[in-house]
Structures are given as structure tokens and as C-alpha cells.
Design a protein around this motif. Sequence first.
Motif, PDB file in Angstrom:
ATOM      1  N   ALA A   1       0.839  -1.203   0.000  1.00  0.00           N
ATOM      2  CA  ALA A   1       0.000   0.000   0.000  1.00  0.00           C
ATOM      3  C   ALA A   1       0.874   1.253   0.000  1.00  0.00           C
ATOM      4  O   ALA A   1       0.586   2.212  -0.728  1.00  0.00           O
ATOM      5  N   TYR A   2       1.933   1.251   0.787  1.00  0.00           N
ATOM      6  CA  TYR A   2       2.826   2.414   0.845  1.00  0.00           C
ATOM      7  C   TYR A   2       3.416   2.702  -0.537  1.00  0.00           C
ATOM      8  O   TYR A   2       3.447   3.850  -0.993  1.00  0.00           O
ATOM      9  N   ILE A   3       3.860   1.660  -1.213  1.00  0.00           N
ATOM     10  CA  ILE A   3       4.489   1.834  -2.523  1.00  0.00           C
ATOM     11  C   ILE A   3       3.462   2.238  -3.570  1.00  0.00           C
ATOM     12  O   ILE A   3       3.693   3.169  -4.364  1.00  0.00           O
ATOM     13  N   LEU A   4       2.312   1.560  -3.603  1.00  0.00           N
ATOM     14  CA  LEU A   4       1.267   1.900  -4.576  1.00  0.00           C
ATOM     15  C   LEU A   4       0.751   3.321  -4.366  1.00  0.00           C
ATOM     16  O   LEU A   4       0.598   4.079  -5.331  1.00  0.00           O
ATOM     17  N   LEU A   5       0.474   3.686  -3.129  1.00  0.00           N
ATOM     18  CA  LEU A   5      -0.014   5.035  -2.859  1.00  0.00           C
ATOM     19  C   LEU A   5       1.026   6.085  -3.233  1.00  0.00           C
ATOM     20  O   LEU A   5       0.687   7.149  -3.759  1.00  0.00           O
ATOM     21  N   SER A   6       2.291   5.791  -2.985  1.00  0.00           N
ATOM     22  CA  SER A   6       3.360   6.722  -3.358  1.00  0.00           C
ATOM     23  C   SER A   6       3.375   6.947  -4.866  1.00  0.00           C
ATOM     24  O   SER A   6       3.521   8.086  -5.333  1.00  0.00           O
TER      25      SER A   6
ATOM     26  N   GLY B   1      -0.772  10.668 -10.242  1.00  0.00           N
ATOM     27  CA  GLY B   1      -2.197  10.952 -10.327  1.00  0.00           C
ATOM     28  C   GLY B   1      -2.959   9.648 -10.502  1.00  0.00           C
ATOM     29  O   GLY B   1      -2.375   8.555 -10.465  1.00  0.00           O
ATOM     30  N   PRO B   2      -4.269   9.733 -10.696  1.00  0.00           N
ATOM     31  CA  PRO B   2      -5.085   8.511 -10.803  1.00  0.00           C
ATOM     32  C   PRO B   2      -4.537   7.544 -11.854  1.00  0.00           C
ATOM     33  O   PRO B   2      -4.089   7.964 -12.927  1.00  0.00           O
ATOM     34  N   MET B   3      -4.554   6.243 -11.506  1.00  0.00           N
ATOM     35  CA  MET B   3      -4.016   5.211 -12.395  1.00  0.00           C
ATOM     36  C   MET B   3      -4.974   4.031 -12.456  1.00  0.00           C
ATOM     37  O   MET B   3      -5.595   3.671 -11.464  1.00  0.00           O
TER      38      MET B   3
ATOM     39  N   ALA C   1     -11.429   2.619 -18.839  1.00  0.00           N
ATOM     40  CA  ALA C   1     -10.980   2.003 -17.582  1.00  0.00           C
ATOM     41  C   ALA C   1     -11.191   2.963 -16.414  1.00  0.00           C
ATOM     42  O   ALA C   1     -10.959   4.166 -16.526  1.00  0.00           O
ATOM     43  N   ARG C   2     -11.619   2.413 -15.305  1.00  0.00           N
ATOM     44  CA  ARG C   2     -11.735   3.216 -14.079  1.00  0.00           C
ATOM     45  C   ARG C   2     -10.342   3.323 -13.466  1.00  0.00           C
ATOM     46  O   ARG C   2      -9.490   2.480 -13.681  1.00  0.00           O
ATOM     47  N   LYS C   3     -10.143   4.370 -12.722  1.00  0.00           N
ATOM     48  CA  LYS C   3      -8.822   4.613 -12.135  1.00  0.00           C
ATOM     49  C   LYS C   3      -8.919   4.683 -10.626  1.00  0.00           C
ATOM     50  O   LYS C   3      -9.991   4.874 -10.056  1.00  0.00           O
ATOM     51  N   PHE C   4      -7.768   4.526  -9.996  1.00  0.00           N
ATOM     52  CA  PHE C   4      -7.671   4.633  -8.542  1.00  0.00           C
ATOM     53  C   PHE C   4      -7.051   5.982  -8.205  1.00  0.00           C
ATOM     54  O   PHE C   4      -6.038   6.369  -8.778  1.00  0.00           O
ATOM     55  N   ARG C   5      -7.692   6.647  -7.259  1.00  0.00           N
ATOM     56  CA  ARG C   5      -7.220   7.933  -6.761  1.00  0.00           C
ATOM     57  C   ARG C   5      -7.054   7.798  -5.252  1.00  0.00           C
ATOM     58  O   ARG C   5      -7.854   7.137  -4.583  1.00  0.00           O
ATOM     59  N   ILE C   6      -6.044   8.423  -4.707  1.00  0.00           N
ATOM     60  CA  ILE C   6      -5.841   8.392  -3.255  1.00  0.00           C
ATOM     61  C   ILE C   6      -6.993   9.132  -2.577  1.00  0.00           C
ATOM     62  O   ILE C   6      -7.344  10.244  -2.980  1.00  0.00           O
ATOM     63  N   SER C   7      -7.546   8.521  -1.559  1.00  0.00           N
ATOM     64  CA  SER C   7      -8.587   9.169  -0.757  1.00  0.00           C
ATOM     65  C   SER C   7      -7.916  10.103   0.256  1.00  0.00           C
ATOM     66  O   SER C   7      -6.698  10.057   0.459  1.00  0.00           O
TER      67      SER C   7
ATOM     68  N   HIS D   1      11.186  -0.565 -15.633  1.00  0.00           N
ATOM     69  CA  HIS D   1      10.095   0.114 -14.944  1.00  0.00           C
ATOM     70  C   HIS D   1      10.635   1.314 -14.169  1.00  0.00           C
ATOM     71  O   HIS D   1      10.767   1.259 -12.940  1.00  0.00           O
ATOM     72  N   PRO D   2      10.933   2.416 -14.884  1.00  0.00           N
ATOM     73  CA  PRO D   2      11.470   3.586 -14.187  1.00  0.00           C
ATOM     74  C   PRO D   2      10.434   4.194 -13.250  1.00  0.00           C
ATOM     75  O   PRO D   2       9.229   4.123 -13.495  1.00  0.00           O
ATOM     76  N   TRP D   3      10.912   4.755 -12.184  1.00  0.00           N
ATOM     77  CA  TRP D   3      10.072   5.384 -11.162  1.00  0.00           C
ATOM     78  C   TRP D   3      10.208   6.890 -11.318  1.00  0.00           C
ATOM     79  O   TRP D   3      11.330   7.400 -11.400  1.00  0.00           O
ATOM     80  N   PRO D   4       9.099   7.618 -11.344  1.00  0.00           N
ATOM     81  CA  PRO D   4       9.222   9.083 -11.435  1.00  0.00           C
ATOM     82  C   PRO D   4       9.878   9.644 -10.174  1.00  0.00           C
ATOM     83  O   PRO D   4       9.689   9.105  -9.093  1.00  0.00           O
TER      84      PRO D   4
END
Length: 165
Positions: A51-56, A62-64, A104-110, A160-163
Motif C-alpha cells: 500500500a505504501y508503494i502503490l499510494l506513493s 495521479g489517478p491510475m 478504464a476506471r482509475k484509482f485515486r488516493i482518498s 520500470h522507471p520510477w518518477p
Amino acid sequence: MDTSGRRIDKPVGSKDKPVGQVEFETMLLGRHSHLFNPRTRSSGGRLDRSAYILLSRIQMDGPMSIGQLTDAFGLDASTLNRQTAAMLRGGLVERIPDPDGGMARKFRISAEGARQLDADRSEYTQGLEKVLDSWSPQDVATFAGFLQRFNSDIERLEGHPWPRP
């Protein structure tokens, strides 16, 4: 020596060689992660690692969608579906229509997900500050540069580069 007094041979890639030392030290780094974040689930909890990595990542990009997360992490969709379902149940993310009009629906941090991510990041930073307290600012900057280079090279090899902020 083992308990019977026999000599134990050093493992291949022993810490006598620089690459062996890197392997050894990264193994220890994983072992010491509790120093960076002393909070536990029983004391109010912390985000689990996924969760920490995905939310980061979602916070940075932005939404993915699941497809975008699959591309970003190189994980299969079923793994990401399980992880995002747990985050949905925990109120850490929300499913939204694609802001760009895609199917596709996306996930956004609440708001709760952002609050927990910020709290955990603050705890990690405070723990790292304790560990690095005796280091000079130059040593910390040099270490940060080498760590970024190390991570960037891993990302390059995995594709898989990380921003970065």
C-alpha cells in the motif's frame, strides 16, 4: 565455526568483494527497516509495504488504472487487483471514472489514504534522521545520490522507471 567447532566456508559472493559487501549490506538494510518506522499495527497501524508503494506512485502520477499500475510495476493484474481491493476496503483509495474519458476506471488516493501515507512518510523520515544524525550533510547528500543511482539502475534493468520529484 559452527557449534561443533567446524569451519564454515564463506558463501559465494562473500563480503570480501565489493559486490558481496553490497549484497550483505542490502540484506541488513531490510532487517533494520523497523528503525525507520517504529509504529506498529497495534499502535495505530501503518500502511503495509504494498500500500505504501502503490499510494506513493499514485500520489506522484495521479489517478491510475490497473493497466497503468501493471505497466508501472511489472506485476500481473491479479496481484494488483488484490492489492487495490484491500486498499479500497481500507478507505485508502477511491475508484473514479477516467478523468481523460477512457473506459478504464482509475484509482485515486482518498483523503484517508493521503493522511496515512503522509504520516508514514513522516515517521520514516524521522527514523532516517535519527540514523543519519551523526553524518555530515555532504555524506547524506552523497549517500542519497548513490542510492538514487542504484535504484535508477535497477529500474533501468527491469524496464520500470520510477518518477522522481
